[in-house]
Design a protein around this motif. Structure first.
Motif, PDB file in Angstrom:
ATOM      1  N   GLU A 283       0.841  -1.204   0.000  1.00 49.86           N
ATOM      2  CA  GLU A 283       0.000   0.000   0.000  1.00 49.86           C
ATOM      3  C   GLU A 283       0.878   1.256   0.000  1.00 49.86           C
ATOM      4  N   LYS A 284       1.993   1.202   0.715  1.00 50.47           N
ATOM      5  CA  LYS A 284       2.921   2.332   0.762  1.00 50.47           C
ATOM      6  C   LYS A 284       3.502   2.598  -0.621  1.00 50.47           C
ATOM      7  N   ASP A 285       3.901   1.540  -1.335  1.00 48.73           N
ATOM      8  CA  ASP A 285       4.432   1.690  -2.691  1.00 48.73           C
ATOM      9  C   ASP A 285       3.390   2.299  -3.619  1.00 48.73           C
ATOM     10  N   LEU A 286       2.169   1.831  -3.490  1.00 46.90           N
ATOM     11  CA  LEU A 286       1.080   2.345  -4.312  1.00 46.90           C
ATOM     12  C   LEU A 286       0.873   3.828  -4.058  1.00 46.90           C
ATOM     13  N   GLN A 287       0.874   4.236  -2.810  1.00 43.56           N
ATOM     14  CA  GLN A 287       0.693   5.648  -2.475  1.00 43.56           C
ATOM     15  C   GLN A 287       1.848   6.494  -3.011  1.00 43.56           C
ATOM     16  N   LEU A 288       3.069   5.975  -2.938  1.00 42.91           N
ATOM     17  CA  LEU A 288       4.213   6.705  -3.473  1.00 42.91           C
ATOM     18  C   LEU A 288       4.093   6.905  -4.986  1.00 42.91           C
ATOM     19  N   LEU A 289       3.642   5.891  -5.693  1.00 38.71           N
ATOM     20  CA  LEU A 289       3.452   6.015  -7.138  1.00 38.71           C
ATOM     21  C   LEU A 289       2.356   7.015  -7.478  1.00 38.71           C
ATOM     22  N   ILE A 290       1.295   7.018  -6.692  1.00 36.08           N
ATOM     23  CA  ILE A 290       0.214   7.968  -6.920  1.00 36.08           C
ATOM     24  C   ILE A 290       0.712   9.397  -6.699  1.00 36.08           C
ATOM     25  N   GLU A 291       1.467   9.617  -5.638  1.00 40.21           N
ATOM     26  CA  GLU A 291       2.012  10.944  -5.366  1.00 40.21           C
ATOM     27  C   GLU A 291       2.979  11.380  -6.469  1.00 40.21           C
ATOM     28  N   LEU A 292       3.803  10.448  -6.952  1.00 44.00           N
ATOM     29  CA  LEU A 292       4.712  10.753  -8.054  1.00 44.00           C
ATOM     30  C   LEU A 292       3.928  11.162  -9.292  1.00 44.00           C
ATOM     31  N   ALA A 293       2.879  10.442  -9.590  1.00 48.28           N
ATOM     32  CA  ALA A 293       2.050  10.765 -10.758  1.00 48.28           C
ATOM     33  C   ALA A 293       1.436  12.146 -10.617  1.00 48.28           C
ATOM     34  N   LYS A 294       0.996  12.493  -9.429  1.00 41.94           N
ATOM     35  CA  LYS A 294       0.413  13.820  -9.203  1.00 41.94           C
ATOM     36  C   LYS A 294       1.447  14.919  -9.407  1.00 41.94           C
ATOM     37  N   GLU A 295       2.671  14.695  -8.951  1.00 42.83           N
ATOM     38  CA  GLU A 295       3.734  15.688  -9.130  1.00 42.83           C
ATOM     39  C   GLU A 295       4.107  15.825 -10.605  1.00 42.83           C
ATOM     40  N   LEU A 296       4.194  14.710 -11.300  1.00 40.25           N
ATOM     41  CA  LEU A 296       4.520  14.751 -12.723  1.00 40.25           C
ATOM     42  C   LEU A 296       3.436  15.480 -13.504  1.00 40.25           C
ATOM     43  N   GLU A 297       2.210  15.308 -13.091  1.00 44.14           N
ATOM     44  CA  GLU A 297       1.080  15.934 -13.763  1.00 44.14           C
ATOM     45  C   GLU A 297       1.205  17.456 -13.749  1.00 44.14           C
ATOM     46  N   LYS A 298       1.797  17.992 -12.711  1.00 42.17           N
ATOM     47  CA  LYS A 298       1.932  19.437 -12.573  1.00 42.17           C
ATOM     48  C   LYS A 298       2.969  20.024 -13.531  1.00 42.17           C
ATOM     49  N   SER A 299       3.976  19.243 -13.906  1.00 40.57           N
ATOM     50  CA  SER A 299       5.084  19.799 -14.669  1.00 40.57           C
ATOM     51  C   SER A 299       5.215  19.270 -16.092  1.00 40.57           C
ATOM     52  N   LEU A 300       4.478  18.247 -16.458  1.00 37.05           N
ATOM     53  CA  LEU A 300       4.598  17.643 -17.779  1.00 37.05           C
ATOM     54  C   LEU A 300       3.291  17.741 -18.556  1.00 37.05           C
ATOM     55  N   THR A 301       3.418  17.718 -19.877  1.00 36.18           N
ATOM     56  CA  THR A 301       2.219  17.593 -20.684  1.00 36.18           C
ATOM     57  C   THR A 301       1.722  16.148 -20.573  1.00 36.18           C
ATOM     58  N   LYS A 302       0.520  15.906 -20.983  1.00 38.28           N
ATOM     59  CA  LYS A 302      -0.023  14.548 -20.932  1.00 38.28           C
ATOM     60  C   LYS A 302       0.824  13.603 -21.781  1.00 38.28           C
ATOM     61  N   GLU A 303       1.248  14.064 -22.946  1.00 43.28           N
ATOM     62  CA  GLU A 303       2.052  13.220 -23.834  1.00 43.28           C
ATOM     63  C   GLU A 303       3.413  12.888 -23.204  1.00 43.28           C
TER      64      GLU A 303
END
Length: 53
Positions: free
Chosen positions: A3-23
């Motif tokens: 569950e901890k790994d899953l939460q870390l991946l979700i947080e990483l995805a949220k951070e990437l979403e802020k700085s990258l285009t969808k592509e």
């Protein structure tokens, strides 16, 4: 995957979403082996589908 790994991946995805285009984000996840070319989760990350629901 814990569950901890899953939460870390979700947080990483949220951070990437802020700085990258969808592509750019999609290409990053494909390069990392998390998604395939069709945008589906690869076998080790199938549990992430549950988080999308």
């Amino acid at each position: 995957m814990s569950e901890k790994d899953l939460q870390l991946l979700i947080e990483l995805a949220k951070e990437l979403e802020k700085s990258l285009t969808k592509e750019e984000a999609l290409k990053s996840f494909i390069a990392a082996g998390i998604l395939d070319e069709a945008g589906n989760y690869t076998q080790p990350y199938k549990e992430l589908e549950k988080a999308d629901a």
